[in-house]
Design a protein around this motif. Structure first.
Motif, PDB file in Angstrom:
ATOM      1  N   GLN A 164      11.410  40.414  68.266  1.00  0.00           N
ATOM      2  CA  GLN A 164      11.358  41.822  68.358  1.00  0.00           C
ATOM      3  C   GLN A 164      11.336  41.753  69.850  1.00  0.00           C
ATOM      4  N   ALA A 165      12.088  42.339  70.099  1.00  0.00           N
ATOM      5  CA  ALA A 165      12.310  42.419  72.008  1.00  0.00           C
ATOM      6  C   ALA A 165      10.903  43.640  72.179  1.00  0.00           C
ATOM      7  N   PRO A 166      11.139  44.246  73.204  1.00  0.00           N
ATOM      8  CA  PRO A 166      10.544  44.876  73.691  1.00  0.00           C
ATOM      9  C   PRO A 166      11.069  46.424  73.699  1.00  0.00           C
ATOM     10  N   GLY A 167      10.355  47.541  73.482  1.00  0.00           N
ATOM     11  CA  GLY A 167      10.656  48.545  72.680  1.00  0.00           C
ATOM     12  C   GLY A 167      12.079  48.695  71.134  1.00  0.00           C
ATOM     13  N   LYS A 168      11.802  47.640  70.888  1.00  0.00           N
ATOM     14  CA  LYS A 168      13.361  47.165  69.689  1.00  0.00           C
ATOM     15  C   LYS A 168      12.789  46.956  68.446  1.00  0.00           C
ATOM     16  N   GLU A 169      12.965  47.677  67.579  1.00  0.00           N
ATOM     17  CA  GLU A 169      12.767  46.980  66.146  1.00  0.00           C
ATOM     18  C   GLU A 169      12.765  45.349  66.038  1.00  0.00           C
ATOM     19  N   ARG A 170      12.351  45.006  65.335  1.00  0.00           N
ATOM     20  CA  ARG A 170      12.138  43.884  65.118  1.00  0.00           C
ATOM     21  C   ARG A 170      13.139  43.391  63.726  1.00  0.00           C
ATOM     22  N   GLU A 171      13.916  42.878  64.607  1.00  0.00           N
ATOM     23  CA  GLU A 171      14.787  41.917  62.938  1.00  0.00           C
ATOM     24  C   GLU A 171      14.830  40.424  62.871  1.00  0.00           C
ATOM     25  N   VAL A 172      15.747  40.361  61.770  1.00  0.00           N
ATOM     26  CA  VAL A 172      15.180  39.092  61.450  1.00  0.00           C
ATOM     27  C   VAL A 172      16.735  38.486  62.070  1.00  0.00           C
ATOM     28  N   VAL A 173      16.244  37.286  62.541  1.00  0.00           N
ATOM     29  CA  VAL A 173      17.197  36.079  62.677  1.00  0.00           C
ATOM     30  C   VAL A 173      17.722  34.886  62.097  1.00  0.00           C
ATOM     31  N   ALA A 174      16.983  34.528  61.569  1.00  0.00           N
ATOM     32  CA  ALA A 174      17.675  33.356  59.901  1.00  0.00           C
ATOM     33  C   ALA A 174      17.055  33.175  58.773  1.00  0.00           C
ATOM     34  N   THR A 175      17.469  32.510  58.091  1.00  0.00           N
ATOM     35  CA  THR A 175      16.246  32.556  57.032  1.00  0.00           C
ATOM     36  C   THR A 175      16.836  31.278  56.060  1.00  0.00           C
ATOM     37  N   LEU A 176      15.407  30.882  54.930  1.00  0.00           N
ATOM     38  CA  LEU A 176      15.735  29.688  54.520  1.00  0.00           C
ATOM     39  C   LEU A 176      15.455  29.713  53.183  1.00  0.00           C
ATOM     40  N   THR A 177      16.209  29.035  52.171  1.00  0.00           N
ATOM     41  CA  THR A 177      15.337  28.679  50.718  1.00  0.00           C
ATOM     42  C   THR A 177      14.486  28.085  50.603  1.00  0.00           C
ATOM     43  N   ARG A 178      13.742  27.861  49.848  1.00  0.00           N
ATOM     44  CA  ARG A 178      12.952  26.599  49.752  1.00  0.00           C
ATOM     45  C   ARG A 178      13.428  25.060  49.796  1.00  0.00           C
ATOM     46  N   SER A 179      14.707  25.263  48.709  1.00  0.00           N
ATOM     47  CA  SER A 179      15.695  23.945  48.410  1.00  0.00           C
ATOM     48  C   SER A 179      16.057  23.674  50.004  1.00  0.00           C
ATOM     49  N   GLY A 180      16.088  24.597  51.108  1.00  0.00           N
ATOM     50  CA  GLY A 180      17.198  24.707  52.272  1.00  0.00           C
ATOM     51  C   GLY A 180      17.938  25.033  51.695  1.00  0.00           C
ATOM     52  N   SER A 181      18.834  25.765  50.918  1.00  0.00           N
ATOM     53  CA  SER A 181      20.035  26.396  51.036  1.00  0.00           C
ATOM     54  C   SER A 181      20.744  27.296  51.283  1.00  0.00           C
ATOM     55  N   LYS A 182      21.320  27.698  51.178  1.00  0.00           N
ATOM     56  CA  LYS A 182      21.900  29.568  51.638  1.00  0.00           C
ATOM     57  C   LYS A 182      20.907  29.890  52.665  1.00  0.00           C
ATOM     58  N   PRO A 183      21.609  29.016  54.293  1.00  0.00           N
ATOM     59  CA  PRO A 183      21.278  29.211  55.007  1.00  0.00           C
ATOM     60  C   PRO A 183      22.104  31.266  55.447  1.00  0.00           C
ATOM     61  N   TYR A 184      20.882  31.813  55.972  1.00  0.00           N
ATOM     62  CA  TYR A 184      21.580  33.058  56.120  1.00  0.00           C
ATOM     63  C   TYR A 184      21.115  33.354  57.536  1.00  0.00           C
ATOM     64  N   TYR A 185      21.976  33.720  58.272  1.00  0.00           N
ATOM     65  CA  TYR A 185      22.186  33.642  59.961  1.00  0.00           C
ATOM     66  C   TYR A 185      22.453  35.341  60.482  1.00  0.00           C
ATOM     67  N   ALA A 186      21.961  36.234  61.270  1.00  0.00           N
ATOM     68  CA  ALA A 186      22.450  37.173  61.945  1.00  0.00           C
ATOM     69  C   ALA A 186      23.372  37.054  61.829  1.00  0.00           C
ATOM     70  N   ASP A 187      24.250  38.274  62.421  1.00  0.00           N
ATOM     71  CA  ASP A 187      25.689  37.641  64.055  1.00  0.00           C
ATOM     72  C   ASP A 187      25.170  37.805  64.687  1.00  0.00           C
ATOM     73  N   PHE A 188      24.622  38.430  65.317  1.00  0.00           N
ATOM     74  CA  PHE A 188      24.358  37.250  66.771  1.00  0.00           C
ATOM     75  C   PHE A 188      23.240  35.409  66.909  1.00  0.00           C
ATOM     76  N   ALA A 189      23.132  35.608  65.644  1.00  0.00           N
ATOM     77  CA  ALA A 189      22.522  34.192  65.491  1.00  0.00           C
ATOM     78  C   ALA A 189      23.617  33.265  65.234  1.00  0.00           C
ATOM     79  N   ARG A 190      24.437  33.759  64.376  1.00  0.00           N
ATOM     80  CA  ARG A 190      25.458  32.465  63.870  1.00  0.00           C
ATOM     81  C   ARG A 190      26.033  31.707  65.379  1.00  0.00           C
ATOM     82  N   GLY A 191      26.707  30.635  64.609  1.00  0.00           N
ATOM     83  CA  GLY A 191      27.269  30.135  65.718  1.00  0.00           C
ATOM     84  C   GLY A 191      26.760  29.716  66.502  1.00  0.00           C
TER      85      GLY A 191
END
Length: 124
Positions: free
Chosen positions: A39-66
């Motif tokens: 969360q940046a000042p004055g902005k909404e909270r946003e997801v960056v990345a998530t990972l399942t309990r097994s460590g598979s299926k990572p998700y990345y926000a567009d800005f984070a991918r790569g």
């Protein structure tokens, strides 16, 4: 009592790299999906990345991918966020989160466990 404690934030120059860590305690870590939000000042909270309990299926926000890599070490009850190619747009407080339900909600709603955050400032 579940605790998530972030570390590794700080001041970094544009183009630089930083690795955030989140130490978890008070929970059966392998039962939990995990993620990072920011969360940046004055902005909404946003997801960056998530990972399942097994460590598979990572998700990345567009800005984070790569540029960002989320990983977990179940032997240490820890998750990490490696960030590179940082820009001023990445300046924010970064929070780790954990949820043992079906996954990490990308809007962050209903996630029961949050850390207090670590500040990342990208500036020359």
């Amino acid at each position: 009592q579940v605790q998530l404690v972030e570390s590794g934030g700080g001041l970094v120059q544009p183009g630089g790299s930083l690795t955030l860590s989140c130490a978890a305690s008070g929970l059966s870590f392998t039962d939990y999906h995990v993620g990072w939000f920011r969360q940046a000042p004055g902005k909404e909270r946003e997801v960056v990345a998530t990972l399942t309990r097994s460590g598979s299926k990572p998700y990345y926000a567009d800005f984070a991918r790569g540029r960002f890599t989320l990983s977990r070490d179940n032997s240490k009850n820890a998750i990490y966020l490696q960030m590179s190619g940082l820009t001023s747009e990445d300046t924010a407080t970064y929070y780790c989160a954990a949820d043992r339900r079906i996954g990490i909600a990308l809007d962050g709603k209903g996630i029961p466990h949050w850390g207090r955050g670590t500040q990342v400032t990208v500036s020359s």
